[in-house]
Design a protein around this motif. Structure first.
Motif, mmCIF file in Angstrom:
data_model
loop_
_atom_site.group_PDB
_atom_site.id
_atom_site.type_symbol
_atom_site.label_atom_id
_atom_site.label_comp_id
_atom_site.label_asym_id
_atom_site.label_seq_id
_atom_site.Cartn_x
_atom_site.Cartn_y
_atom_site.Cartn_z
ATOM 1 N N THR A 1 0.784 -1.235 0.147
ATOM 2 C CA THR A 1 -0.195 -0.085 -0.025
ATOM 3 C C THR A 1 0.929 1.184 -0.054
ATOM 4 O OG1 THR A 1 -0.094 0.333 2.368
ATOM 5 C CG2 THR A 1 -1.722 -1.139 1.485
ATOM 6 N N TYR A 2 0.272 2.305 -0.057
ATOM 7 C CA TYR A 2 1.041 3.563 0.204
ATOM 8 C C TYR A 2 1.613 3.687 1.318
ATOM 9 C CZ TYR A 2 -0.556 5.574 -4.307
ATOM 10 O OH TYR A 2 -0.984 5.990 -5.588
ATOM 11 N N GLY A 3 1.070 3.183 2.329
ATOM 12 C CA GLY A 3 1.769 3.117 3.681
ATOM 13 C C GLY A 3 3.065 2.436 3.718
ATOM 14 N N HIS A 4 3.360 1.305 3.162
ATOM 15 C CA HIS A 4 4.419 0.776 2.839
ATOM 16 C C HIS A 4 5.439 1.357 2.087
ATOM 17 C CE1 HIS A 4 1.444 -3.060 3.513
ATOM 18 N NE2 HIS A 4 2.343 -2.812 4.426
ATOM 19 N N ILE A 5 4.928 2.033 0.975
ATOM 20 C CA ILE A 5 5.873 2.948 0.204
ATOM 21 C C ILE A 5 6.521 3.859 0.767
ATOM 22 C CG2 ILE A 5 5.831 3.930 -2.171
ATOM 23 C CD1 ILE A 5 3.618 1.913 -3.187
ATOM 24 N N ASP A 6 5.681 4.577 1.578
ATOM 25 C CA ASP A 6 6.086 5.672 2.303
ATOM 26 C C ASP A 6 7.411 5.248 3.225
ATOM 27 O OD1 ASP A 6 5.996 8.237 4.177
ATOM 28 O OD2 ASP A 6 5.091 6.766 5.666
ATOM 29 N N ILE A 7 7.194 4.079 3.873
ATOM 30 C CA ILE A 7 8.271 3.619 4.688
ATOM 31 C C ILE A 7 9.313 3.240 3.836
ATOM 32 C CG2 ILE A 7 8.980 1.725 6.266
ATOM 33 C CD1 ILE A 7 6.805 3.663 7.599
ATOM 34 N N ILE A 8 9.044 2.534 2.541
ATOM 35 C CA ILE A 8 10.326 2.158 1.754
ATOM 36 C C ILE A 8 11.026 3.607 1.390
ATOM 37 C CG2 ILE A 8 10.959 1.021 -0.558
ATOM 38 C CD1 ILE A 8 8.445 -0.925 0.199
ATOM 39 N N LYS A 9 10.247 4.337 0.796
ATOM 40 C CA LYS A 9 10.696 5.572 0.049
ATOM 41 C C LYS A 9 11.720 6.256 1.270
ATOM 42 C CE LYS A 9 9.782 9.876 -2.212
ATOM 43 N NZ LYS A 9 10.816 10.595 -1.350
ATOM 44 N N GLY B 1 7.766 -0.196 10.255
ATOM 45 C CA GLY B 1 6.927 1.030 10.391
ATOM 46 C C GLY B 1 6.248 1.229 11.605
ATOM 47 N N LEU B 2 6.082 1.990 12.138
ATOM 48 C CA LEU B 2 5.119 2.309 13.487
ATOM 49 C C LEU B 2 3.978 3.245 13.091
ATOM 50 C CD1 LEU B 2 7.022 2.701 16.858
ATOM 51 C CD2 LEU B 2 5.772 0.675 16.184
ATOM 52 N N ARG B 3 2.891 2.695 12.931
ATOM 53 C CA ARG B 3 1.608 3.642 12.596
ATOM 54 C C ARG B 3 1.023 4.299 13.749
ATOM 55 N NH1 ARG B 3 -1.570 -1.212 9.987
ATOM 56 N NH2 ARG B 3 -0.513 -2.163 11.615
ATOM 57 N N ALA B 4 0.766 3.505 14.801
ATOM 58 C CA ALA B 4 0.163 3.873 16.128
ATOM 59 C C ALA B 4 0.359 3.114 17.215
ATOM 60 C CB ALA B 4 -1.444 3.637 15.832
ATOM 61 N N SER C 1 5.236 6.071 10.755
ATOM 62 C CA SER C 1 4.381 6.519 9.734
ATOM 63 C C SER C 1 3.916 7.811 9.416
ATOM 64 C CB SER C 1 3.320 5.354 9.831
ATOM 65 O OG SER C 1 2.563 5.105 8.865
ATOM 66 N N SER C 2 3.941 8.143 8.109
ATOM 67 C CA SER C 2 3.474 9.401 7.917
ATOM 68 C C SER C 2 1.858 9.453 8.470
ATOM 69 C CB SER C 2 3.348 9.922 6.344
ATOM 70 O OG SER C 2 4.770 9.780 6.039
ATOM 71 N N THR C 3 1.454 10.689 8.983
ATOM 72 C CA THR C 3 0.177 10.585 9.469
ATOM 73 C C THR C 3 -0.835 10.254 8.432
ATOM 74 O OG1 THR C 3 0.476 13.245 9.334
ATOM 75 C CG2 THR C 3 0.215 12.226 11.495
ATOM 76 N N LYS C 4 -0.756 10.862 7.209
ATOM 77 C CA LYS C 4 -1.708 10.258 6.442
ATOM 78 C C LYS C 4 -2.113 8.788 6.205
ATOM 79 C CE LYS C 4 1.071 11.547 2.380
ATOM 80 N NZ LYS C 4 1.201 12.526 1.150
ATOM 81 N N TYR C 5 -0.904 8.218 6.558
ATOM 82 C CA TYR C 5 -1.059 6.652 6.112
ATOM 83 C C TYR C 5 -0.882 5.951 7.613
ATOM 84 C CZ TYR C 5 0.567 8.122 1.611
ATOM 85 O OH TYR C 5 0.782 8.801 0.401
ATOM 86 N N GLY C 6 -1.238 6.404 8.742
ATOM 87 C CA GLY C 6 -1.370 5.935 9.933
ATOM 88 C C GLY C 6 -2.384 4.868 10.169
ATOM 89 N N GLY D 1 -15.513 -0.641 -3.328
ATOM 90 C CA GLY D 1 -14.948 0.830 -3.114
ATOM 91 C C GLY D 1 -13.852 1.198 -3.880
ATOM 92 N N ASN D 2 -13.622 2.729 -3.767
ATOM 93 C CA ASN D 2 -12.426 3.112 -4.558
ATOM 94 C C ASN D 2 -11.439 3.031 -3.664
ATOM 95 O OD1 ASN D 2 -10.763 4.816 -5.768
ATOM 96 N ND2 ASN D 2 -12.089 6.500 -6.423
ATOM 97 N N VAL D 3 -10.157 2.512 -4.141
ATOM 98 C CA VAL D 3 -8.955 2.465 -3.222
ATOM 99 C C VAL D 3 -7.786 3.300 -3.773
ATOM 100 C CG1 VAL D 3 -9.624 0.433 -2.000
ATOM 101 C CG2 VAL D 3 -8.352 0.325 -4.080
ATOM 102 N N SER D 4 -8.065 4.036 -4.638
ATOM 103 C CA SER D 4 -7.035 4.991 -5.290
ATOM 104 C C SER D 4 -6.293 5.852 -4.348
ATOM 105 C CB SER D 4 -7.755 5.641 -6.602
ATOM 106 O OG SER D 4 -8.388 6.561 -6.046
ATOM 107 N N CYS D 5 -6.602 6.082 -3.360
ATOM 108 C CA CYS D 5 -6.039 6.931 -2.497
ATOM 109 C C CYS D 5 -4.967 6.091 -1.564
ATOM 110 C CB CYS D 5 -6.798 7.979 -1.645
ATOM 111 S SG CYS D 5 -8.129 7.039 -0.937
ATOM 112 N N PHE D 6 -5.422 4.801 -1.389
ATOM 113 C CA PHE D 6 -4.414 3.880 -0.662
ATOM 114 C C PHE D 6 -3.492 3.186 -1.231
ATOM 115 C CE2 PHE D 6 -9.225 3.341 1.151
ATOM 116 C CZ PHE D 6 -9.062 4.388 1.894
#
Ligand code: COA
Length: 160
Positions: A13-21, A87-90, A118-123, A138-143
């Motif tokens: 997900t974008y959450g993982h990509i955030d950590i990877i980047k 990654g730590l989300r919460a 984790s960036s807050t937007k992916y927490g 559902g639309n998952v394009s933001c995830f």
């Protein structure tokens, strides 16, 4: 420093990509390692997860995608990784992550675990929640990136 970022990535997900980047900007080499876990039946096969991960990380030159089974500490040793990144989300992630970090350290005292906030937007993101939204149309394009969104659609279309 060569680090390993292990996980299920079912799917990425974008959450993982955030950590990877963000991690790839701090280490020489980052090995993203997909756990081949026979006791946890995933939605995507190991091969599918790897294909998706390779595609969405292709712009990061120092990121390698791989898979492993067995103990993470053995794998890290084999790959020459001196650190584990998680990654730590919460706060809810903390107890489990701390337990894993301590056990891994006990098994191999030379292996350090680093936690990336984790960036807050992916927490709030997880692979399961994305799958649930997608499964019900559902639309998952933001995830997730487009290629993962398409893979999810195909996966759930076949099941209906
Ligand atoms: N963004 C989005 N989602 C995230 C995230 C982030 N930054 N960080 C974690 N998650 C989600 C994942 O999507 C996953 O969601 P899901 O449960 O809905 O699929 C969930 O958090 C779990 O994360 P994951 O990183 O896949 O951890 P895991 O618990 O499945 O696996 C391993 C952890 C692979 C590191 C661990 O099981 C392991 O090392 N196993 C090998 C055996 C071993 O050595 N055991 C001893 C270790 S103490």
């Amino acid at each position: 420093m060569k680090a390993v970022y292990p996980g299920s990535f079912d799917p990425v997900t974008y959450g993982h990509i955030d950590i990877i980047k963000r991690t790839s900007e701090k280490v020489e080499t980052l090995v993203v390692a997909v756990l081949n876990n026979p006791s946890k039946k995933g939605t995507f096969s190991l091969e599918e997860r790897i294909v998706l991960l390779k595609e969405v990380t292709k712009e990061f030159e120092n990121v390698e995608i791989d898979s492993f089974d067995g103990l993470l500490t053995d794998y890290a040793y084999k790959k020459g990784c001196t650190s584990i990144v998680r990654g730590l989300r919460a706060v809810s992630d903390f107890e489990y992550e701390m337990q894993m970090a301590l056990v891994n350290k006990k098994i191999n005292n030379n292996l350090e675990t680093f936690f990336m906030a984790s960036s807050t937007k992916y927490g709030y993101l997880s692979s399961s929640i994305v799958k649930e939204v997608s499964m019900f149309g559902g639309n998952v394009s933001c995830f997730v990136p487009e290629i993962v969104e398409e893979a999810l659609k195909n996966k759930f279309k076949r099941r209906i």
